[in-house]
Design a protein around this motif. Sequence first.
Motif, mmCIF file in Angstrom:
data_model
loop_
_atom_site.group_PDB
_atom_site.id
_atom_site.type_symbol
_atom_site.label_atom_id
_atom_site.label_comp_id
_atom_site.label_asym_id
_atom_site.label_seq_id
_atom_site.Cartn_x
_atom_site.Cartn_y
_atom_site.Cartn_z
ATOM 1 N N ILE A 290 74.078 -80.682 -9.953
ATOM 2 C CA ILE A 290 75.339 -81.146 -10.141
ATOM 3 C C ILE A 290 76.471 -79.935 -10.194
ATOM 4 N N ARG A 291 77.503 -80.314 -9.328
ATOM 5 C CA ARG A 291 78.445 -79.029 -9.176
ATOM 6 C C ARG A 291 79.894 -79.691 -9.923
ATOM 7 N N LEU A 292 80.321 -78.863 -10.518
ATOM 8 C CA LEU A 292 81.883 -79.184 -11.379
ATOM 9 C C LEU A 292 82.949 -78.497 -10.594
ATOM 10 N N LEU A 307 77.551 -74.853 -12.010
ATOM 11 C CA LEU A 307 76.523 -75.605 -11.162
ATOM 12 C C LEU A 307 75.502 -75.903 -12.186
ATOM 13 N N PHE A 308 75.163 -77.231 -12.389
ATOM 14 C CA PHE A 308 74.069 -77.670 -13.364
ATOM 15 C C PHE A 308 72.826 -78.028 -12.626
ATOM 16 N N ASP A 351 75.814 -80.905 -21.184
ATOM 17 C CA ASP A 351 76.888 -80.464 -21.481
ATOM 18 C C ASP A 351 77.621 -79.577 -20.557
ATOM 19 N N ILE A 352 79.243 -80.158 -20.184
ATOM 20 C CA ILE A 352 79.666 -79.215 -19.154
ATOM 21 C C ILE A 352 80.192 -77.846 -19.498
ATOM 22 N N GLY A 357 70.980 -75.502 -18.540
ATOM 23 C CA GLY A 357 70.022 -76.661 -18.387
ATOM 24 C C GLY A 357 70.470 -77.873 -19.008
ATOM 25 N N PRO A 358 69.687 -79.085 -18.814
ATOM 26 C CA PRO A 358 70.227 -80.153 -19.540
ATOM 27 C C PRO A 358 69.957 -80.193 -21.280
ATOM 28 N N VAL A 359 71.035 -80.721 -22.017
ATOM 29 C CA VAL A 359 70.728 -81.043 -23.390
ATOM 30 C C VAL A 359 69.713 -81.815 -23.824
#
Length: 495
Positions: A290-292, A307-308, A351-352, A357-359
């Motif tokens: 996922i890209r912000l 980048l997530f 968390d943005i 990594g994911p919470v």
Amino acid sequence: MNGDDEEMVAASVDPYLPLEWRFSQVFGERSAGEEVQEVDVISAIEFDHYGDHLATGDRGGRVVLFERSDVRNSSGGARRDLEEADHHPLRHQEFRYKTEFQSHDPEFDYLKSLEIEEKINKIRWCQTANGALFLLSTNDKTIKYWKVQDKKMKKVCEVNSDPSKTGALASSSNPSITTACLGNGGVISSLRFPVVTSHESSPVARCRRVYSHAHDYHINSISNNSDGETFISADDLRINLWNLEISNQSFNIVDVKPEKMEDLSEVITSAEFHPTHCNMLAYSSSKGSIRLLDLRQSALCDSHSKLFEEPEAAGPKSFFTEIIASVSDIKFAKEGRYLLSRDYMTLKLWDINMDSGPVSTFQVHEYLKPKLCDLYENDSIFDKFECCISGNGLRAATGSYSNMFRVFGVSPGSTESATLEASRNPMRRHVPVPSRPSRLGSIARVVGRGSESAGGVDGSSNALDYKTKLLHLAWHPNENSIACAAGNSLYMYYA
């Protein structure tokens, strides 16, 4: 007050307590053995910003609108309703049918010899104005901007006099009305006029603008900006920025198409604007990342702000690893700090402010891992499940097979997990599953809730019906209420 009422009152006081879900209502319920027409299958669901209206789109290109039974206006609901809701925690709101209209029709692209089906891919509500509702709907190629407003219907119902009853009286009291002279000297003894009366108002849908010829590939996402003036549309390789008032021009802000198509390694799967920051948006890819983006950095967002992606797991990779990692949907939480994503096997909370990594990670149907080969052969592994998050950000929901959907508590320390069936008895197939949280260092928390054990209907992949899948669902923005689509039926639940 009985025990059930006490539990509901307690849940309304403490939002962190596990919820008990109940059936609310259903639209378009099919009878046993009734065959569902392909054009009637629901393909999109969306609540408006206030939760007073609900829109669904189907494969036949139709958009159906529902409204709350007590809604009085379309600009945010009545204040009295909000006050009553504070004093009546047991009350849940029901919806009623409002109107429907044909949004898209099947088309044919003669240049590419390509059929464009009428199926509604996404619906997004826009800001209301002057008592009218506005929404965007899209199929694979064309986006349309609709205005829905109540208009009084005028009808000719009668004439102003009946000569058999009132002709003599009218002639004696006001001859100018009932008699008239013709140019040739003739006389009309009785002149009757039709009477136009206004009847009850009826909602009328009108297409305000059509945004077309901007995507070479199928549109998978549209998202409104918080500025109320712009929106984005995304296909496999590009994201375009539009102004609602300008339909013949858009700006390409993301382009991942390589110079040579054989070098293509990933595609865009979903895109969403930040709910409060008009300069920020996120998009997901088929590689699970996922890209912000920040629109202030450059006109063409070739580089991302953040980048997530999940750190690569140790061990061998299978043929299906990249397929099941593809993100099918992303949703921002209402306050904008957290981002929810759904891939084939899991639901992840990000968390943005933390891109390591994911919470949290929630297993949706872990028991399908041994069946990936069968799922690949029948193409079920490519199903695009959507996800949604509650208005208070404490829970998330997503769909599965056999018309099942899962609800997880996503707040820190929560072990809440529920499996429900889209039917009048949502708990019929529910088997309680003990949570098995595990820690990954001090940063990412992986929650094993949903890793069903074999045994029980939910926990056995052999009992699943891969043809009845719950792909689309939406969470009410202000209440614990979920609307989900099971074929051509719209089910609603509350807690």
